[in-house]
Design an enzyme around this catalytic site. Structure first.
Site, PDB file in Angstrom:
ATOM      1  N   ASP A  66       0.864  -1.175   0.000  1.00  0.00           N
ATOM      2  CA  ASP A  66       0.000   0.000   0.000  1.00  0.00           C
ATOM      3  C   ASP A  66       0.903   1.228   0.000  1.00  0.00           C
ATOM      4  O   ASP A  66       2.098   1.129   0.284  1.00  0.00           O
ATOM      5  CB  ASP A  66      -0.886   0.007   1.263  1.00  0.00           C
ATOM      6  CG  ASP A  66      -1.773   1.246   1.343  1.00  0.00           C
ATOM      7  OD1 ASP A  66      -2.332   1.646   0.300  1.00  0.00           O
ATOM      8  OD2 ASP A  66      -1.899   1.822   2.439  1.00  0.00           O
ATOM      9  N   SER A  67       0.325   2.391  -0.310  1.00  0.00           N
ATOM     10  CA  SER A  67       1.095   3.632  -0.264  1.00  0.00           C
ATOM     11  C   SER A  67       1.509   3.978   1.167  1.00  0.00           C
ATOM     12  O   SER A  67       2.450   4.724   1.379  1.00  0.00           O
ATOM     13  CB  SER A  67       0.272   4.775  -0.835  1.00  0.00           C
ATOM     14  OG  SER A  67      -0.881   4.962  -0.051  1.00  0.00           O
TER      15      SER A  67
ATOM     16  N   CYS B 230      -4.014  -0.993  -2.213  1.00  0.00           N
ATOM     17  CA  CYS B 230      -4.174   0.449  -2.354  1.00  0.00           C
ATOM     18  C   CYS B 230      -5.049   0.635  -3.581  1.00  0.00           C
ATOM     19  O   CYS B 230      -4.693   0.198  -4.676  1.00  0.00           O
ATOM     20  CB  CYS B 230      -2.802   1.074  -2.570  1.00  0.00           C
ATOM     21  SG  CYS B 230      -2.822   2.785  -3.115  1.00  0.00           S
TER      22      CYS B 230
ATOM     23  N   GLU C 192      -5.696   9.821   8.902  1.00  0.00           N
ATOM     24  CA  GLU C 192      -4.315   9.776   9.373  1.00  0.00           C
ATOM     25  C   GLU C 192      -4.083  10.699  10.566  1.00  0.00           C
ATOM     26  O   GLU C 192      -3.188  10.474  11.365  1.00  0.00           O
ATOM     27  CB  GLU C 192      -3.355  10.081   8.221  1.00  0.00           C
ATOM     28  CG  GLU C 192      -3.390   8.917   7.233  1.00  0.00           C
ATOM     29  CD  GLU C 192      -2.359   8.978   6.127  1.00  0.00           C
ATOM     30  OE1 GLU C 192      -1.821  10.067   5.887  1.00  0.00           O
ATOM     31  OE2 GLU C 192      -2.115   7.923   5.519  1.00  0.00           O
TER      32      GLU C 192
ATOM     33  N   CYS D  91     -11.316   2.795  -0.825  1.00  0.00           N
ATOM     34  CA  CYS D  91     -10.022   3.227  -0.306  1.00  0.00           C
ATOM     35  C   CYS D  91      -9.809   2.485   0.999  1.00  0.00           C
ATOM     36  O   CYS D  91     -10.732   2.396   1.818  1.00  0.00           O
ATOM     37  CB  CYS D  91     -10.011   4.744  -0.067  1.00  0.00           C
ATOM     38  SG  CYS D  91      -8.530   5.332   0.796  1.00  0.00           S
TER      39      CYS D  91
ATOM     40  N   HIS E 171      -8.365   3.200   3.603  1.00  0.00           N
ATOM     41  CA  HIS E 171      -8.474   3.979   4.840  1.00  0.00           C
ATOM     42  C   HIS E 171      -9.918   4.031   5.354  1.00  0.00           C
ATOM     43  O   HIS E 171     -10.147   4.261   6.533  1.00  0.00           O
ATOM     44  CB  HIS E 171      -8.016   5.423   4.619  1.00  0.00           C
ATOM     45  CG  HIS E 171      -6.541   5.625   4.677  1.00  0.00           C
ATOM     46  ND1 HIS E 171      -5.705   5.228   3.669  1.00  0.00           N
ATOM     47  CD2 HIS E 171      -5.742   6.183   5.614  1.00  0.00           C
ATOM     48  CE1 HIS E 171      -4.457   5.548   3.985  1.00  0.00           C
ATOM     49  NE2 HIS E 171      -4.453   6.125   5.160  1.00  0.00           N
TER      50      HIS E 171
END
Lengths: 260, 260
Positions: B6-7, B69, B148, B180, B182
């Site tokens: 993932d990024s 990702c 984040e 996504c 996240h």
């Protein structure tokens, strides 16, 4: 030729200020959009990227370099000065000097990315100048994404700003350093939320341009030796629609971004 | 050994789902924190990074790779399948299949980063499965920074979510793909804002794990050949306090991040 680098396009607020103040200079800009942002990265990584960016600018003819990214300036300036034999300007010290001269109450606020605030560089440099001053710092990590989204007047941006600025307001600061080159785009909102007539904002993009001007005035030989091509060049390591839009928002005109 | 990249740390929601569903597998994770996020970068840059990441995982013994990702999966999966001779799983197709099976009204919403939504991959893949379905997409670029920052229940996050979800709500979707990795951290908020009893959320981190499980059931030889070391390894290209915190938030326990 003056080289300017930033993690992205935010540093173009510095390029614009240099262009306004010193229109004869040729600017070569490098925006590291392929690795943007820097504010959420570690000091070691930011130092490595700053070395890469400086090497790029020097290899393209830059005779001086402005670190137009507060995150990079806060952790990498000393390394760059040791490593490279050209004048290195950066956005922090000029803003510190202005803030120290500006404050009456002796209470200075600083806002910036997480990396900048964690480095504590503004507080350390301000206290070095004048140990009695009080510095109140606040990391504002969501402001860069909000600016890059163009939410410059959105209600959510106002609310988030109010949240970030509340602790500084409570300390009754009279001077607020905009410790990130994206923040001048939010100047009006920040001024409004910080207290309209009570707080003076310090814009590091303007201060670094003034310090470059002062250096050129004091060093006519260096000034003479500078290239005076008329075309400024804007290099980026990646290119996206959002970056093109932010660049236009900063300059108020179309900017040709060159992908390298 | 199953490689996951993932990024950043968002893809750990996939690692957690794999760990839950297939506890015997050994996971090797790579989070490209030195260049995070990918969602605001160009397709060419994201493809290059995805190749780098896959090479890293294979050189460390991965026998299959999950692109965890969505930004990378949306633009780089085909290139990775052509270039590398191991099974490549990714977060999009399993979520598409589930969404197509789930919807009754035929109206599916998709939320994701700018890169994912611009690629239009969800809409294209859904229509390939079932041309009569209607897909409504919405880029939500501020959600990753909000997650984040750990603003998982902040009022500002709720307001921004309401703004993003309003157009989808108006279209009366009955299925919403969290495009996504996240976003599962915001599942409750998203469920609430999207409509509590009306909208089914599709979590791509769960769907990709189920598709890996199905593949292993169908390919006992491949399954047999997999390493079964017991220790999962989490590599990152940069390490920060915020990343450590997000990793802990995802797993609900401390995770050792190894900087490479």
């Amino acid at each position: 030729m003056i080289g300017i680098f930033d993690s992205g396009v935010g540093g173009m607020t510095v390029a614009r200020a240099v262009e306004t103040l010193l229109p004869d200079l040729q600017i070569i800009y490098y925006g590291d959009l392929a690795r943007t942002p820097y504010g959420n990265k570690s000091p070691e990584t930011i130092i490595q990227y700053s070395i890469n960016n400086t090497e790029f600018l020097l290899s393209h003819g830059a005779q001086a370099v402005i670190v137009a990214c507060n995150s990079a300036a806060s952790v990498a300036s000393e390394t760059l000065r040791k490593k490279f034999n050209v004048p290195i300007f950066e956005v922090i010290i000029p803003a510190v000097n202005r803030a120290v001269k500006t404050t009456h109450s002796g209470k200075i606020g600083v806002i910036g990315t997480r990396a900048t605030i964690r480095s504590d560089i503004y507080a350390r440099k301000i206290k070095l100048e004048s140990p009695d001053l009080k510095v109140f710092s606040q990391a504002c990590p969501l402001l860069v994404p909000l600016v890059e989204e163009g939410w410059l007047t959105a209600r959510e941006t106002k609310m988030i700003l109010r949240k970030y600025l509340a602790p500084l307001k409570q300390e009754q600061i009279d001077t607020l350093v905009l410790g990130c080159t994206h923040y001048p785009l939010l100047k009006d909102l920040i001024q409004h939320r910080a207290g309209k007539n009570r707080v003076r904002l310090i814009d590091s993009s303007i201060e670094v341009s003034l310090s470059l001007q002062a250096y050129l005035n004091k060093n006519p030989d260096f000034c003479e030796a500078l290239g005076h091509d008329t075309v400024n060049k804007y290099f980026v390591s990646d290119i996206t629609k959002a970056a093109i839009n932010t660049a236009e928002r900063i300059f108020g005109r179309h900017i040709d971004l060159i992908k390298v």
